[in-house]
Design a protein around this motif. Structure first.
Motif, PDB file in Angstrom:
ATOM      1  N   VAL B  83       0.857  -1.197   0.000  1.00  0.00           N
ATOM      2  CA  VAL B  83       0.000   0.000   0.000  1.00  0.00           C
ATOM      3  C   VAL B  83       0.890   1.242   0.000  1.00  0.00           C
ATOM      4  N   ASN B  84       1.916   1.207   0.838  1.00  0.00           N
ATOM      5  CA  ASN B  84       2.809   2.353   0.950  1.00  0.00           C
ATOM      6  C   ASN B  84       3.550   2.635  -0.356  1.00  0.00           C
ATOM      7  N   GLN B  85       3.864   1.580  -1.114  1.00  0.00           N
ATOM      8  CA  GLN B  85       4.484   1.792  -2.421  1.00  0.00           C
ATOM      9  C   GLN B  85       3.555   2.599  -3.324  1.00  0.00           C
ATOM     10  N   GLY B  86       2.263   2.327  -3.207  1.00  0.00           N
ATOM     11  CA  GLY B  86       1.284   3.105  -3.972  1.00  0.00           C
ATOM     12  C   GLY B  86       1.278   4.551  -3.510  1.00  0.00           C
ATOM     13  N   ILE B  87       1.352   4.763  -2.195  1.00  0.00           N
ATOM     14  CA  ILE B  87       1.374   6.128  -1.649  1.00  0.00           C
ATOM     15  C   ILE B  87       2.619   6.860  -2.164  1.00  0.00           C
ATOM     16  N   GLU B  88       3.747   6.144  -2.164  1.00  0.00           N
ATOM     17  CA  GLU B  88       4.990   6.747  -2.677  1.00  0.00           C
ATOM     18  C   GLU B  88       4.859   7.136  -4.141  1.00  0.00           C
ATOM     19  N   ARG B  89       4.172   6.281  -4.870  1.00  0.00           N
ATOM     20  CA  ARG B  89       3.996   6.561  -6.288  1.00  0.00           C
ATOM     21  C   ARG B  89       3.176   7.833  -6.503  1.00  0.00           C
ATOM     22  N   ALA B  90       2.112   7.975  -5.722  1.00  0.00           N
ATOM     23  CA  ALA B  90       1.282   9.179  -5.826  1.00  0.00           C
ATOM     24  C   ALA B  90       2.104  10.404  -5.421  1.00  0.00           C
ATOM     25  N   GLU B  91       2.924  10.239  -4.391  1.00  0.00           N
ATOM     26  CA  GLU B  91       3.793  11.317  -3.913  1.00  0.00           C
ATOM     27  C   GLU B  91       4.691  11.819  -5.049  1.00  0.00           C
ATOM     28  N   GLU B  92       5.230  10.865  -5.794  1.00  0.00           N
ATOM     29  CA  GLU B  92       6.115  11.208  -6.898  1.00  0.00           C
ATOM     30  C   GLU B  92       5.338  11.918  -8.000  1.00  0.00           C
ATOM     31  N   GLU B  93       4.179  11.361  -8.320  1.00  0.00           N
ATOM     32  CA  GLU B  93       3.311  11.936  -9.344  1.00  0.00           C
ATOM     33  C   GLU B  93       2.995  13.392  -9.040  1.00  0.00           C
ATOM     34  N   SER B  95       4.686  15.458  -7.152  1.00  0.00           N
ATOM     35  CA  SER B  95       5.830  16.145  -6.549  1.00  0.00           C
ATOM     36  C   SER B  95       5.936  17.608  -6.975  1.00  0.00           C
ATOM     37  N   GLY B  96       5.310  17.980  -8.068  1.00  0.00           N
ATOM     38  CA  GLY B  96       5.373  19.377  -8.506  1.00  0.00           C
ATOM     39  C   GLY B  96       4.478  20.293  -7.678  1.00  0.00           C
ATOM     40  N   TYR B  97       3.533  19.717  -6.940  1.00  0.00           N
ATOM     41  CA  TYR B  97       2.628  20.517  -6.120  1.00  0.00           C
ATOM     42  C   TYR B  97       3.207  20.596  -4.711  1.00  0.00           C
ATOM     43  N   HIS B  98       2.703  21.552  -3.946  1.00  0.00           N
ATOM     44  CA  HIS B  98       3.225  21.677  -2.586  1.00  0.00           C
ATOM     45  C   HIS B  98       2.419  20.798  -1.650  1.00  0.00           C
ATOM     46  N   ILE B  99       2.709  19.503  -1.707  1.00  0.00           N
ATOM     47  CA  ILE B  99       1.996  18.565  -0.852  1.00  0.00           C
ATOM     48  C   ILE B  99       3.001  17.843   0.032  1.00  0.00           C
ATOM     49  N   GLU B 100       2.674  17.807   1.311  1.00  0.00           N
ATOM     50  CA  GLU B 100       3.556  17.157   2.264  1.00  0.00           C
ATOM     51  C   GLU B 100       2.782  15.955   2.793  1.00  0.00           C
ATOM     52  N   ILE B 101       3.380  14.787   2.684  1.00  0.00           N
ATOM     53  CA  ILE B 101       2.683  13.597   3.169  1.00  0.00           C
ATOM     54  C   ILE B 101       3.371  13.081   4.423  1.00  0.00           C
ATOM     55  N   GLU B 102       2.603  13.002   5.492  1.00  0.00           N
ATOM     56  CA  GLU B 102       3.175  12.471   6.725  1.00  0.00           C
ATOM     57  C   GLU B 102       2.524  11.136   7.056  1.00  0.00           C
ATOM     58  N   ARG B 103       3.358  10.147   7.342  1.00  0.00           N
ATOM     59  CA  ARG B 103       2.836   8.834   7.712  1.00  0.00           C
ATOM     60  C   ARG B 103       2.802   8.729   9.226  1.00  0.00           C
ATOM     61  N   VAL B 104       1.668   8.328   9.758  1.00  0.00           N
ATOM     62  CA  VAL B 104       1.533   8.106  11.200  1.00  0.00           C
ATOM     63  C   VAL B 104       1.184   6.632  11.361  1.00  0.00           C
ATOM     64  N   PHE B 105       2.061   5.909  12.020  1.00  0.00           N
ATOM     65  CA  PHE B 105       1.908   4.446  12.066  1.00  0.00           C
ATOM     66  C   PHE B 105       1.317   3.948  13.375  1.00  0.00           C
ATOM     67  N   PHE B 106       0.559   2.861  13.277  1.00  0.00           N
ATOM     68  CA  PHE B 106       0.111   2.184  14.493  1.00  0.00           C
ATOM     69  C   PHE B 106       0.383   0.693  14.333  1.00  0.00           C
ATOM     70  N   ASP B 107       0.229  -0.037  15.420  1.00  0.00           N
ATOM     71  CA  ASP B 107       0.449  -1.487  15.401  1.00  0.00           C
ATOM     72  C   ASP B 107      -0.884  -2.144  15.062  1.00  0.00           C
ATOM     73  N   GLN B 108      -0.923  -2.831  13.927  1.00  0.00           N
ATOM     74  CA  GLN B 108      -2.213  -3.363  13.479  1.00  0.00           C
ATOM     75  C   GLN B 108      -2.769  -4.451  14.384  1.00  0.00           C
ATOM     76  N   LEU B 321      -7.552  12.774  -2.363  1.00  0.00           N
ATOM     77  CA  LEU B 321      -7.407  13.961  -1.509  1.00  0.00           C
ATOM     78  C   LEU B 321      -6.942  15.138  -2.362  1.00  0.00           C
ATOM     79  N   PHE B 322      -5.978  14.853  -3.246  1.00  0.00           N
ATOM     80  CA  PHE B 322      -5.450  15.888  -4.129  1.00  0.00           C
ATOM     81  C   PHE B 322      -6.542  16.453  -5.041  1.00  0.00           C
ATOM     82  N   ARG B 323      -7.300  15.550  -5.645  1.00  0.00           N
ATOM     83  CA  ARG B 323      -8.339  15.995  -6.574  1.00  0.00           C
ATOM     84  C   ARG B 323      -9.428  16.786  -5.850  1.00  0.00           C
ATOM     85  N   HIS B 324      -9.761  16.364  -4.651  1.00  0.00           N
ATOM     86  CA  HIS B 324     -10.809  17.055  -3.899  1.00  0.00           C
ATOM     87  C   HIS B 324     -10.330  18.416  -3.391  1.00  0.00           C
ATOM     88  N   LEU B 325      -9.152  18.428  -2.778  1.00  0.00           N
ATOM     89  CA  LEU B 325      -8.699  19.652  -2.103  1.00  0.00           C
ATOM     90  C   LEU B 325      -8.091  20.669  -3.062  1.00  0.00           C
TER      91      LEU B 325
END
Lengths: 354, 354
Positions: B83-93, B95-108, B321-325
């Motif tokens: 899943v995170n690889q997908g998030i990274e991919r979107a992050e790269e896509e 990257s030209g916008y000013h978007i900061e992605i923070e991951r907050v992890f929990f123990d599943q 989130l990007f498309r909506h916001l």
């Protein structure tokens, strides 16, 4: 620090303390620039891993590229309509570039019509072509000419060896037949009888893909000690009444055949027949997510459909020509589509998410 | 005529016979413009169905958006890594916008750790959030707060009713269990015995998704007149030796159990056990295409894996989130992933093509 590739000329200029004009001249290697400025800018370019924005240059370019799609003519609901939806999607994606896409159609049941279109293409000018590979020998003759002219071509449908194609999109047809056999064998016994339905075409040749699928199908059964009988049943494209007679005669003789498969996308033709004859216990497997096929999967007359994401194929064929010719990117040659197994219970969630 | 949306300010200016500056002022509703020019330009804009280029404005904007990903911590090879690889991919896509992605992890496997992270998030500022829905009640409490603060959230994993989520990505868990049962029932008889392996967690609650899958599984068997016995077997996360003892004891008592299923992505733990005990005839079904699971599919110890394109989910959560916001586009709320059926014969072709 910004992400790689997101630096603009303006950013580079600020970071090197020179004007944007100077950066532009250095990047595009034109005009005069002081040695001092060159060193400063090149250091910054290295630091930020700057790659000139080919996309922007391509957008600004005035050159028009012509791509040809040499694919089967289709009616509404055909397999090739879905491939074409993918092509349309790529067309829309790339609408900002000067790309002209021309579709050249042939009759997928008539090799002559393919050969005729190849001749017409000889006199045409184009920069890249997507070729549906239904007729192997004709395709081989054609691609030899394309190689000489250095025109890149992408193959779609069945892979053909000994070409220098830029890329191939399609399934591994042998394996997709092999898998169909496994799915069928779960439903029948080792001594059962089954039918392989084949569409007879006007030309004498059978599509490469269909042949390979049947080969894979028979290989699985052989490997897994199937001892039953396989009856080939020949039906005809677009002759519903004739087919009904053929099938009636077949089942009159072989009422104990309880399962069957067809290796092209026309399983709905058989669905029509079994529905009309109220034969509900027949195990039928087919290919491709045409609406009519999906309807038979949903009502239980077809037990499995094997699908190969035709829309994804269409999009990527065009994208690859674009990436190769305009973006000068390397594209991957062998692109085997997933072999998707569809049953009544997962068909409604099937979606390419492209 | 050009395609809709491909007209630039320059084109509009030429078509209306005014300067680009005038067109720009009219489009952005600033500065003074003669009434005559306004009428001419507006006619052209209407004719070409001009929509201002939001993408370009977003690229030029200085505002930074912060997106939070509240997802399980993962090690190499885990489901959430994909899943995170997908998030990274979107992050790269993006990257030209000013978007900061923070991951907050929990123990599943620990609801408390999720609750703790929710508290920390209370004090944080962010514009949008993706929430993995492993703990239903906690998620419901959290989304109530998000609703009040009007922060959009995307749910990923299992759908939770009674929220106002912007979008959901995941499978229909009930159906994905239902399908698993069909695949298992093809391999066993109506009076056979089978095991449902369950991971015991530190918290007392079980993941919503796992519960729903088991519900679907049992429903299929009930509907199809399965009369055999289903034994629940409880094993523990990350306790290989303990699990081996539990499984040994279980099979000592129930050596006639010949099939089993696990509803999370840890089927490889069972594969390890059966491999060590050289039990080859056991029919085992699991979820998700972790490398370790795929290895067991390939060597025949696992008969089916059901997969749900985790990478596609990761990409699309962020994109929405990007498309909506930022793009102010409408996004689709319910996004059920395909329920992909993977067997030894099609696994090597499995590819998301995103």
């Amino acid at each position: 620090m910004r992400k790689k590739g997101s630096y603009r000329i303006k950013d580079i200029a600020i970071m090197s303390g020179v004007s944007t004009g100077t950066v532009d001249r250095i990047i595009h290697n034109r005009g005069k620039v002081s040695e001092e400025a060159r060193i400063k800018v090149e250091e910054v370019l290295k630091k930020v891993d700057y790659r000139p924005n080919i996309v922007a240059s391509a957008l600004a370019s005035k050159k028009t590229y012509k791509f040809v799609m040499l694919i089967p003519a289709f009616s509404k609901g055909d397999y090739w309509e879905i491939v074409n939806q993918g092509i349309e999607r790529a067309e829309e994606e790339l609408s900002g570039y000067h790309i002209e896409i021309e579709r050249v159609f042939f009759d997928q049941y008539d090799k002559d019509s393919f050969d005729k279109q190849m001749e017409i293409l000889e006199g045409m000018e184009f920069h890249g072509i997507v070729i549906a590979t239904l007729f192997k020998d004709s395709v081989l003759r054609f691609t030899t000419r394309l190689d000489k002219m250095q025109i890149p071509y992408v193959l779609i449908d069945a892979f053909i060896e000994n070409t220098h194609c830029l890329a191939y999109y399609g399934t591994n047809s042998f394996n997709s037949g092999y898998i169909a056999a496994k799915l069928m064998y779960q439903q029948i016994g080792p001594d059962d009888k089954l039918a392989v339905f084949r569409f007879i075409r006007k030309g004498d040749s059978c599509s490469t893909q269909v042949l390979k699928r049947e080969e894979g199908f028979r290989t699985y059964l052989d490997e897994n000690h199937f001892r039953g009988t396989i009856y080939p049943v020949h039906i005809h494209a677009d002759d519903n009444e004739g087919n009904r007679n053929i099938l009636d005669s077949f089942f009159l003789l072989h009422g104990d055949v309880k399962a069957g498969i067809i290796f092209n996308s026309r399983v709905h033709v058989l669905g029509d027949y079994f529905k009309a004859r109220k034969k509900k216990d027949f195990k039928l497997i087919g290919y491709d997510i045409l609406d009519e096929n999906v309807a038979y999967l949903n009502n239980g007359l077809v037990t499995h459909l094997i699908a190969q994401r035709p829309e994804v194929q269409g999009v990527n064929c065009v994208r690859d020509l674009f990436r190769h010719l305009i973006l000068k990117e390397k594209v991957k040659k062998m692109n085997f589509m997933p072999i998707d197994i569809l049953i009544k219970e997962n068909i409604s969630y099937y979606n390419n998410y492209i």
